[in-house]
Design a protein around this motif. Sequence first.
Motif, PDB file in Angstrom:
ATOM      1  N   PRO A   1     -30.949  45.581  53.102  1.00 36.18           N
ATOM      2  CA  PRO A   1     -31.568  45.549  51.775  1.00 36.18           C
ATOM      3  C   PRO A   1     -33.093  45.522  51.834  1.00 36.18           C
ATOM      4  N   LEU A   2     -33.671  44.859  52.820  1.00 34.93           N
ATOM      5  CA  LEU A   2     -35.133  44.866  52.953  1.00 34.93           C
ATOM      6  C   LEU A   2     -35.633  46.264  53.293  1.00 34.93           C
ATOM      7  N   ALA A   3     -34.897  46.971  54.156  1.00 35.62           N
ATOM      8  CA  ALA A   3     -35.316  48.312  54.546  1.00 35.62           C
ATOM      9  C   ALA A   3     -35.211  49.282  53.377  1.00 35.62           C
TER      10      ALA A   3
ATOM     11  N   GLU B   1     -23.381  38.201  59.008  1.00 36.22           N
ATOM     12  CA  GLU B   1     -24.334  38.890  58.163  1.00 36.22           C
ATOM     13  C   GLU B   1     -25.742  38.734  58.732  1.00 36.22           C
ATOM     14  N   ALA B   2     -26.619  39.655  58.352  1.00 34.18           N
ATOM     15  CA  ALA B   2     -28.026  39.510  58.739  1.00 34.18           C
ATOM     16  C   ALA B   2     -28.577  38.228  58.139  1.00 34.18           C
TER      17      ALA B   2
ATOM     18  N   CYS C   1     -21.542  54.137  72.358  1.00 35.20           N
ATOM     19  CA  CYS C   1     -21.788  52.779  71.886  1.00 35.20           C
ATOM     20  C   CYS C   1     -21.271  52.675  70.460  1.00 35.20           C
ATOM     21  N   LEU C   2     -21.008  51.461  70.012  1.00 31.57           N
ATOM     22  CA  LEU C   2     -20.694  51.189  68.619  1.00 31.57           C
ATOM     23  C   LEU C   2     -21.694  50.165  68.114  1.00 31.57           C
ATOM     24  N   ASP C   3     -22.712  50.637  67.401  1.00 27.94           N
ATOM     25  CA  ASP C   3     -23.698  49.779  66.760  1.00 27.94           C
ATOM     26  C   ASP C   3     -23.353  49.655  65.286  1.00 27.94           C
ATOM     27  N   VAL C   4     -23.719  48.519  64.708  1.00 29.52           N
ATOM     28  CA  VAL C   4     -23.401  48.242  63.309  1.00 29.52           C
ATOM     29  C   VAL C   4     -24.654  47.743  62.600  1.00 29.52           C
ATOM     30  N   VAL C   5     -24.973  48.357  61.460  1.00 24.56           N
ATOM     31  CA  VAL C   5     -25.977  47.784  60.559  1.00 24.56           C
ATOM     32  C   VAL C   5     -25.207  46.881  59.605  1.00 24.56           C
ATOM     33  N   PRO C   6     -25.307  45.559  59.786  1.00 20.07           N
ATOM     34  CA  PRO C   6     -24.447  44.652  59.027  1.00 20.07           C
ATOM     35  C   PRO C   6     -24.904  44.464  57.588  1.00 20.07           C
ATOM     36  N   THR C   7     -24.009  43.919  56.802  1.00 21.24           N
ATOM     37  CA  THR C   7     -24.356  43.561  55.446  1.00 21.24           C
ATOM     38  C   THR C   7     -25.314  42.372  55.455  1.00 21.24           C
ATOM     39  N   ALA C   8     -25.887  42.072  54.297  1.00 24.51           N
ATOM     40  CA  ALA C   8     -26.807  40.943  54.146  1.00 24.51           C
ATOM     41  C   ALA C   8     -26.673  40.426  52.721  1.00 24.51           C
TER      42      ALA C   8
ATOM     43  N   LYS D   1     -40.142  48.019  57.359  1.00 24.26           N
ATOM     44  CA  LYS D   1     -40.327  49.439  57.661  1.00 24.26           C
ATOM     45  C   LYS D   1     -40.130  49.786  59.135  1.00 24.26           C
ATOM     46  N   GLY D   2     -39.292  49.039  59.830  1.00 22.51           N
ATOM     47  CA  GLY D   2     -39.053  49.348  61.227  1.00 22.51           C
ATOM     48  C   GLY D   2     -38.000  50.430  61.407  1.00 22.51           C
ATOM     49  N   SER D   3     -37.585  50.654  62.657  1.00 20.04           N
ATOM     50  CA  SER D   3     -36.590  51.672  62.970  1.00 20.04           C
ATOM     51  C   SER D   3     -35.185  51.141  62.695  1.00 20.04           C
ATOM     52  N   VAL D   4     -34.254  52.057  62.512  1.00 18.82           N
ATOM     53  CA  VAL D   4     -32.887  51.652  62.210  1.00 18.82           C
ATOM     54  C   VAL D   4     -32.256  50.922  63.394  1.00 18.82           C
ATOM     55  N   GLU D   5     -32.696  51.238  64.611  1.00 17.18           N
ATOM     56  CA  GLU D   5     -32.157  50.530  65.785  1.00 17.18           C
ATOM     57  C   GLU D   5     -32.447  49.037  65.723  1.00 17.18           C
ATOM     58  N   GLU D   6     -33.553  48.662  65.090  1.00 13.72           N
ATOM     59  CA  GLU D   6     -33.888  47.244  64.968  1.00 13.72           C
ATOM     60  C   GLU D   6     -32.998  46.527  63.961  1.00 13.72           C
ATOM     61  N   LEU D   7     -32.343  47.270  63.094  1.00 15.78           N
ATOM     62  CA  LEU D   7     -31.405  46.683  62.144  1.00 15.78           C
ATOM     63  C   LEU D   7     -30.014  46.521  62.742  1.00 15.78           C
ATOM     64  N   ALA D   8     -29.704  47.316  63.762  1.00 19.72           N
ATOM     65  CA  ALA D   8     -28.340  47.410  64.280  1.00 19.72           C
ATOM     66  C   ALA D   8     -28.038  46.330  65.309  1.00 19.72           C
TER      67      ALA D   8
END
Length: 313
Positions: free
Chosen positions: A62-64, A53-54, A90-97, A70-77
């Motif tokens: 959840p912060l976003a 998890e993040a 590629c397979l990027d994942v925005v994980p749970t938190a 307020k950053g880009s989605v790539e910074e979450l992945a």
Amino acid sequence: MQITSVINQKGGVGKTALSVGVSAALAEQGKRTLLVDLDPQGHATTEFLGLPEAQPGQPSLPLALSKMWKGSVEELAVRHPRCSVAPGGCLDVVPTAPGMFDLVRRLDQFRVPGWQLARVIQFGNYDHVIIDCPPALDLLTNNALAATHGVLVPVQPDRTSIRALRLLHEQVNYLEQLINRDPITYYGLVPGLYRRPMSAYADAALRELHATGLPVLPHIPMGVVINEAAQRGIPITTFAPHCVQTSAFHQIAQVLEGRRAQQTSAQGSKPAADGTEEFVFEDFISDISGTRSRRDTGARSGLYDLMPRRRSR
């Protein structure tokens, strides 16, 4: 960029297995793919892909969504390290938190909730975004529907799925009216979690699903191979590339890629066959933000002007 929500408010129908399998299949076909784990239970992150998890204090979904970051989605992945990927993919994942469980309460404070996820992923540099939705018709699901071009609906061949599909259709119609967007496309129903050979009861329920008029895509039958892949944190398309489930995931991925090709050719708001304009996601979000920024004054001024900006190149 095409955004697809994997959605069904009925739990235990295989949403996460479908989300992960199709995302991995797209990556294996050379597509830049982002999987967003929107389910607070986080099974896609931890159970299926073996990712952490993040961490608290770090950028997270959840912060976003609550506009505290307020950053880009790539910074979450995060990049999945154990997935077969074709050149260019590629397979990027925005994980749970941990904050996902409290997120619905915070989103409810927004005057017109529903567009926060769209704002976050608007400028993502991906071919496909797959959203693994929670098993509920709540504000998180509304966020996925507001952001999506179309939906995949995993179903079981039983009559409870018929009623769940009707309730989902009502929720989709409500959301479309709430945010005044064009109709959401049903990419198809994906029957799964049934044993072979199919029973007479399941066969009758499947005929009812066909009778809805929605496309019925390749089936994902039960198989221990899905659990074995998840236990190792590896997508089934990598773990068992020749099994029937992997073949089905690749066929569904091709359906989504075909839809993306149609969407790309329709860019520029060209008239559709029925005379209406095609739904363009980026224009939709920009219109919402501009309208609200103009209408809000005083303490609310600029509240919605928080979309990620395109990075300079």
